[in-house]
Design an enzyme around this catalytic site. Structure first.
Site, PDB file in Angstrom:
ATOM      1  N   TYR A  63       0.400  -0.701   0.174  1.00  0.00           N
ATOM      2  CA  TYR A  63      -0.164   0.176   0.653  1.00  0.00           C
ATOM      3  C   TYR A  63       0.428   1.549   0.554  1.00  0.00           C
ATOM      4  O   TYR A  63       0.716   1.934  -1.339  1.00  0.00           O
ATOM      5  CB  TYR A  63      -1.008  -0.221   1.418  1.00  0.00           C
TER       6      TYR A  63
ATOM      7  N   ASP B 138     -18.042   2.542  -8.549  1.00  0.00           N
ATOM      8  CA  ASP B 138     -16.877   3.312  -7.015  1.00  0.00           C
ATOM      9  C   ASP B 138     -16.764   5.269  -6.872  1.00  0.00           C
ATOM     10  O   ASP B 138     -15.757   4.857  -8.571  1.00  0.00           O
ATOM     11  CB  ASP B 138     -15.361   2.793  -7.542  1.00  0.00           C
TER      12      ASP B 138
ATOM     13  N   HIS C 278     -15.343   0.596  -3.928  1.00  0.00           N
ATOM     14  CA  HIS C 278     -14.269   1.146  -3.866  1.00  0.00           C
ATOM     15  C   HIS C 278     -13.426  -0.182  -2.958  1.00  0.00           C
ATOM     16  O   HIS C 278     -12.627  -0.438  -2.797  1.00  0.00           O
ATOM     17  CB  HIS C 278     -13.853   1.901  -3.191  1.00  0.00           C
TER      18      HIS C 278
END
Length: 700
Positions: free
Chosen positions: A468, A633, A670
């Site tokens: 990430y 999203d 998302h």
């Protein structure tokens, strides 16, 4: 071809047309891509059915969230195994009979509606709860009576990124946006909200009295001259004051105002608002107050955070008293108060959590709690309760909930999650530290079967590396059935490097992976891959990388920069057009991490150098790439994924030996609130794609 000019430099945008999700051209393109991807999966990824069946089998175990006590009841989330969503239960005592209070599985027939925010009134007779649909961040808030599970008529729309904070049991504060232009005066019975791309603006704090229509809710606070600021309200524990917090980005900083509630008439804007902190220099997170003396968690001159107390009327830092000092490289992640007189703190040290109990002056009461050395914690404590619940989990611990009674000092096991057939002793999780490009030491967890010796892995083995590296978010050890399937049935290795940009070592670690230093994050990830290759865990052709959102940017950028290092790259719901991300939905809030190409030339040049859409290489062999996105999203619009995969297919696709595909999900967003059935389906697709392209064989 559209051409934009940034600081005197012209940049082509050949895929601008894909930014309109409703155009006939975009819809035709989507249909073509879906057909292409479906055809590939049908022909090349037949293992999907076996992966799905095994996930279903292994996911079928009872799962528990961490309990909390409010009023007369204990509450906790539970999933009996294969339910799409966890159900919120209530029970009158620790060993009492539980009954369902909120069951999101009944919100929709297909499981695409989920539970958002939940907040109980002061005596816990009422609960305000949010319903989200199709994965969108848009939330509709409703009110339910706890005693008989009956809903009131209240229904609050166009709520997003909002907390809920009650005044007693009469009403609550919440934040909403104006109705988006795309839906002004229109019926949205088919729930198209979440598909729009327009930038959010003018979030406003409202007050809602239970039993009234939303149209009667007064606006209590707004900052019209700052339309991009986000505004939330929090009532203090004594009920006397509203804390108003404002933020302009995802950075851990906020402005802090206070307003007395005693003389406010509940009918209009708040009166006598006092500006306590009127800059964005640091974070001020409320913990507790006794009269005008307040306790806050802050990173003011403390990148790893500390707890301070001060008179709310004398907020200059010279008047602060440090209650819990900052510790170098040990992050104070969270702090709450129990029974009005104890601080419960959660620290992160080398990506491992610890819990500590102190008095309000910071004097240590207890720092040895029953839990493993390597674990992630969640803690439940309340200013009116003497009980503390904490849950620990790790790569090899499915989850255990412990109950600690402050008065007696007794600790008992409340719930232990058991996964049938899983033997943790058959696996090993280690933490390695590798040197990045600039010699910075970066930690990485490596998890696999015990049969693979960390000192002599004898690879290459199929390896999945997940990352990430952004927004102050820490990737801590956690349990996952899907990762277990990867290790069990592909004899795979799972690796998680804790990249700069995250929160693992505090705000300095975070800032070292932002804006002009964003490349550090990609360097860390690539050097993590080199560590795994050099130490004989895997080889480039056997290594798959995966990341979502900011992690989607990570995997796409690394595939562009070092395609020779990877056999497969999966970029999920990624931020991929780095020159225009701030123009859509909530994207402007990410400028704190990324910068802004329009406003700053140096930031433009840095963003242009890393932007996946602008750096696809021609004449280079890419690894197999799967881009994943979803139609609802409204956090990271699908347009990012559309533009990136188009650039890949057009520039690299003609000669690339490996597939370059996009998976577009419908009635999903998302990722938050995604039903278990869709999660299993997506993971099966991703694992099958990875396995096909890095040579991982399914082993029964």
């Amino acid at each position: 071809v559209v051409v934009d000019e940034y600081h005197g430099i012209k940049v082509e945008d050949p895929y601008r047309w894909l930014e309109d999700p409703d155009s006939e051209a975009t819809q035709a393109w989507v249909k073509e891509q879906v057909g292409l991807t479906d055809g590939y999966f049908e022909k090349e990824c037949k293992i999907r059915a076996e992966i799905t069946a095994r996930q279903m089998e292994m996911q079928n175990y009872e799962k528990f969230g961490i309990p909390f006590k409010r009023g007369k009841h204990y509450f906790f989330f539970r999933n009996d195994g294969l339910q799409n969503h966890y159900v919120l239960y209530k029970q009158s005592s620790l060993d009492g009979e539980a009954s369902a209070l909120l069951d999101p599985n009944k919100f929709s027939k297909d499981g695409t509606a989920s539970l958002g925010v939940t907040k109980f009134s002061d005596n816990a007779e009422l609960v305000a709860y949010g319903v989200k649909r199709s994965g969108s961040d848009w939330t509709t808030i409703k009110v339910r009576r706890v005693s008989d599970c009956e809903d009131f008529k209240d229904e609050l729309s166009w709520v997003k990124f909002s907390s809920v904070s009650w005044i007693g049991d009469e009403g609550f504060f919440y934040s909403r946006y104006p109705t988006p232009k795309a839906f002004a005066g229109k019926d949205d019975s088919n729930f198209k909200r979440g598909e729009e791309t327009e930038a959010l603006a003018n979030q406003t704090l409202y007050y809602h009295k239970v039993g009234t229509d939303q149209s009667e809710d007064p606006q209590v606070f707004q900052v019209p001259e700052q339309p991009k600021w986000m505004v939330t309200g929090q009532v203090t524990h004594d009920g006397n004051t509203l804390l108003i917090s404002m933020s302009e980005s995802c950075d851990p900083v906020n402005r802090l105002y206070v307003a007395p509630l005693s003389k406010w008439d509940r009918k209009g804007p708040l009166k006598n608002v006092v500006k306590v902190i009127d800059n964005f220099d640091a974070l001020y997170e409320y913990i507790h107050n006794v009269g005008d003396e307040y306790w806050f968690r802050t990173n003011k001159e403390a990148p790893c955070y500390k707890i301070v107390k001060f008179d709310i009327n004398k907020s200059e830092s010279k008047d602060w008293v440090t209650v819990v000092p900052e510790k170098e490289l040990v992050v104070l992640e969270d702090a709450t108060v129990a029974n009005g007189s104890f601080l419960v703190t959660q620290h992160l040290e080398h990506v491992k959590n610890k819990i500590t109990l102190l008095d309000l002056d910071g004097k240590l009461i207890k720092d040895k709690f029953e839990m493993p050395e390597v674990a992630s914690l969640s803690i439940s404590a309340h200013h009116k309760q003497t009980e503390i619940f904490y849950k620990f989990t790790s790569f090899l611990y499915p989850g255990t909930v412990m109950h600690y009674d402050i008065e007696s000092g007794k600790t008992t096991k409340f719930k232990e999650t058991i996964v049938k057939g899983f033997k943790p002793e058959d696996y090993v999780a280690t933490q390695a530290f590798f040197e990045s490009k600039d010699k910075t030491k970066v930690p990485m967890f490596i998890v696999h079967k015990k049969a693979i010796d960390p000192k002599n892995p004898k690879g290459p083995h199929p390896t999945l590396m997940y990352g990430y590296g952004g927004f102050n978010i820490s990737l801590t050890p956690s349990f996952s059935i899907s990762r277990l399937v990867w290790m069990q049935h592909f004899n795979g290795i799972y690796a998680v490097p804790n990249l700069r940009g995250g929160g693992e070592y505090g705000e300095e670690w975070h800032k070292a992976g932002t804006k002009l230093k964003k490349q550090n994050v990609f360097d860390d990830f690539q050097f993590a891959a080199k560590y795994l290759i050099d130490n004989n865990y895997t080889s480039p052709k056997n290594l798959a990388i995966w990341g979502g959102s900011n992690g989607g940017l990570l995997t796409a950028a690394c595939a562009n920069q070092a395609p020779e290092l990877f056999g497969c790259a999966v970029a999920a719901v990624g931020v991929l057009d780095m020159l225009r991300f701030h123009k859509f939905t909530i994207g402007y809030a990410w400028c704190s991490d990324y910068g802004n190409a329009d406003k700053d030339k140096d930031e433009f040049e840095a963003l242009r150098a890393i932007s996946p859409c602008h750096n696809v290489q021609e004449g280079v062999q890419y690894p197999a790439v799967l881009v994943t996105t979803a139609d609802h999203d409204d956090r990271v619009s699908p347009l990012h994924s559309y533009k990136f995969i188009s650039a890949l297919q057009d520039k690299a696709g003609k000669d690339n030996k490996q597939p370059l595909l996009i998976r577009i999900e419908v009635k999903a967003g998302h990722g938050g609130g995604k039903p278990l059935s869709k999660q299993i389906e997506e993971i099966s697709d991703v694992y099958a794609f990875m396995a096909r392209n890095i040579g991982a064989k399914w082993q029964k």
